[in-house]
Write a protein that holds these residues in place. Structure first.
Motif, PDB file in Angstrom:
ATOM      1  N   ARG A  63       8.000  -3.522   0.412  1.00  0.00           N
ATOM      2  CA  ARG A  63       8.215  -4.965   0.337  1.00  0.00           C
ATOM      3  C   ARG A  63       6.950  -5.709  -0.085  1.00  0.00           C
ATOM      4  O   ARG A  63       7.030  -6.803  -0.644  1.00  0.00           O
ATOM      5  N   TYR A  64       5.777  -5.134   0.203  1.00  0.00           N
ATOM      6  CA  TYR A  64       4.528  -5.846  -0.030  1.00  0.00           C
ATOM      7  C   TYR A  64       3.756  -5.353  -1.248  1.00  0.00           C
ATOM      8  O   TYR A  64       2.799  -6.008  -1.662  1.00  0.00           O
ATOM      9  N   ALA A  65       4.115  -4.204  -1.814  1.00  0.00           N
ATOM     10  CA  ALA A  65       3.365  -3.639  -2.941  1.00  0.00           C
ATOM     11  C   ALA A  65       4.332  -3.107  -3.990  1.00  0.00           C
ATOM     12  O   ALA A  65       5.442  -2.656  -3.656  1.00  0.00           O
ATOM     13  N   PRO A  66       3.934  -3.132  -5.267  1.00  0.00           N
ATOM     14  CA  PRO A  66       4.800  -2.623  -6.345  1.00  0.00           C
ATOM     15  C   PRO A  66       4.766  -1.098  -6.413  1.00  0.00           C
ATOM     16  O   PRO A  66       4.066  -0.499  -7.239  1.00  0.00           O
ATOM     17  N   ILE A  67       5.505  -0.452  -5.546  1.00  0.00           N
ATOM     18  CA  ILE A  67       5.518   1.013  -5.467  1.00  0.00           C
ATOM     19  C   ILE A  67       6.589   1.555  -6.408  1.00  0.00           C
ATOM     20  O   ILE A  67       7.745   1.118  -6.363  1.00  0.00           O
ATOM     21  N   ALA A  68       6.192   2.525  -7.242  1.00  0.00           N
ATOM     22  CA  ALA A  68       7.113   3.097  -8.224  1.00  0.00           C
ATOM     23  C   ALA A  68       7.448   4.549  -7.939  1.00  0.00           C
ATOM     24  O   ALA A  68       8.412   5.080  -8.508  1.00  0.00           O
ATOM     25  N   ALA A  69       6.697   5.216  -7.082  1.00  0.00           N
ATOM     26  CA  ALA A  69       6.952   6.631  -6.796  1.00  0.00           C
ATOM     27  C   ALA A  69       6.372   6.972  -5.436  1.00  0.00           C
ATOM     28  O   ALA A  69       5.517   6.257  -4.897  1.00  0.00           O
TER      29      ALA A  69
END
Length: 440
Positions: free
Chosen positions: A147-153
């Motif tokens: 929710r707080y960071a642009p995580i892609a993997a």
């Protein structure tokens, strides 16, 4: 310290920023504090078409502590790091205590409670509550960080040890079993089993060598059950002697060593029991999941010259680990799972008799036990976690404070936070369980 998470006014994650940049945005009034742990700010505007750099969330699950790291694969920067301490042992102890109270109540013949262990059916994939608690802690923080960071993997250390490779080191036909990784699997297993000490003299913090308990010159094998760790002097002194001959004058050490050979790895068993369950639940998040072994993690860490810590182990999980990891200035956030209090309405003493009655309501005047607050009173300024009472006098450390002086800093969420080694003592005399906590 770690970077600060940033979200826009629509609560969409943006690129984390340096703490100095976050401080400037707060000072200029362009952002507000959204969450204290992990520290997150929310912008007061919408960012149109933001240029977001994808991050990889890396996990090193452990029986007692799980390492967490957010890594930028493009430049090898560790954006955020944390170490999560589990409460599996506390869950098990609570269940044992409850079972003892119920058994004692049946023996006293005061209130009969029929045993139900024979008419319960366990669903497929059932795990003990102590192990389920570990999974819940990890999944909770995976959801929060997404929710707080642009995580892609996501990268997960799936297996602590490659048992097939260790049991069959001479098997041919499988390319990876003949590489340098095999030695890392064996050494990591032995270091875990023998607690990084010499099996013969008990020395620690010295170079250790892999030692054959039954010498190969006398027909010993390379099976993992025949291996131990020894310092160089002990390894040289033993030579090709049998273990009974070498430790003839040390019967206590011989007895302990033979018992340790047959001793199972409790923590490794806990990790192995939950590894595939965690993998399936991580896949349900909807992000691609990469897996790696503990031996590969150690290989990545040693080749990059990094020290041994939980969060750096997490940063080295998987084959996607960048060749150079930048961890300068990163201070991990240490989180300890404490639970959300107890549901007991009557607290018994050590003899099983009631000594304290609890109110049914968990909150009072908008506060609950475990909330982090700041109080500015005529007696001074205080910060810490509160223990509520069902009257307008809350406990903060060793002082009683009226709620009108309180300002909530961070709501109780079942975790204790420690950073920079600064820890505030938990309040005394809880009326809703034993709160624990720390603030910056």
């Amino acid at each position: 310290m770690s970077n600060v998470f940033v979200i826009d006014s629509y609560y969409k994650p943006l690129n984390p920023v340096h703490p100095a940049r976050a401080r400037l945005l707060l000072t200029q009034g362009k952002a507000a504090v959204y969450r204290r742990y992990p520290f997150t700010i929310v912008l007061k505007r919408v960012v149109e078409q933001p240029e977001v750099q994808a991050l990889r969330l890396k996990l090193d699950p452990g029986s007692k502590t799980t390492g967490i790291a957010l890594v930028n694969d493009a430049n090898g920067t560790i954006v955020f790091a944390a170490e999560l301490s589990h409460r599996g042992d506390a869950v098990k102890d609570s269940l044992e205590s409850r079972r003892g109270v119920r058994r004692l109540r049946r023996h006293r013949k005061t209130r009969y409670r029929k045993p139900r262990f024979k008419n319960r059916r366990r669903r497929k994939g059932w795990l003990p509550p102590s192990l389920e608690s570990r999974l819940a802690n990890i999944l909770t923080w995976v959801a929060r960080l997404c929710r707080y960071a642009p995580i892609a993997a996501i990268s997960q250390e799936l297996v602590k040890f490659d048992m097939q490779l260790m049991e069959n080191p001479d098997r041919t036909g499988v390319e990876y079993q003949q590489g340098t990784l095999q030695g890392y699997e064996v050494r990591e297993y032995l270091l875990e089993k023998w607690e990084r000490t010499c099996a013969y003299c008990g020395k620690q913090d010295v170079p250790l060598q892999v030692e054959h308990i039954h010498p190969r010159a006398n027909g010993g094998t390379n099976r993992i059950s025949n291996l131990t760790l020894a310092c160089e002097p002990c390894n040289t002194a033993k030579g090709t002697q049998e273990i009974e001959v070498f430790l003839k004058k040390k019967p206590d050490v011989l007895k302990r060593l033979l018992a340790q050979v047959k001793k199972p790895l409790k923590d490794a068993s806990a990790v192995n029991s939950t590894r595939f369950a965690l993998l399936e639940r991580l896949k349900a998040v909807g992000l691609p999941v990469e897996c790696g072994s503990g031996g590969l993690t150690k290989y990545n860490r040693t080749t990059r010259g990094l020290p041994k810590t939980h969060w750096l182990d997490a940063a080295c999980v998987g084959k996607s680990t960048p060749g150079v990891l930048s961890h300068k200035g990163v201070v991990p956030l240490r989180m300890k799972a404490t639970g959300h209090g107890r549901r007991q309405m009557c607290v018994p003493d050590k003899y099983g008799f009631p000594k304290q009655h609890k109110e049914r309501k968990k909150k009072f005047l908008g506060y609950q036990t475990g909330d982090m607050v700041k109080a500015i009173t005529p007696k001074g300024t205080f910060e810490g976690r509160i223990a509520i009472r069902h009257r307008p006098s809350f406990r903060l450390g060793k002082v009683d404070i009226h709620p009108k002086y309180l300002r909530c800093v961070h709501r109780s969420d079942g975790y204790e936070y420690i950073q920079k080694g600064v820890r505030h003592a938990p309040p005394h005399g809880s009326s809703q369980g034993s709160p624990h906590g720390a603030i910056l």
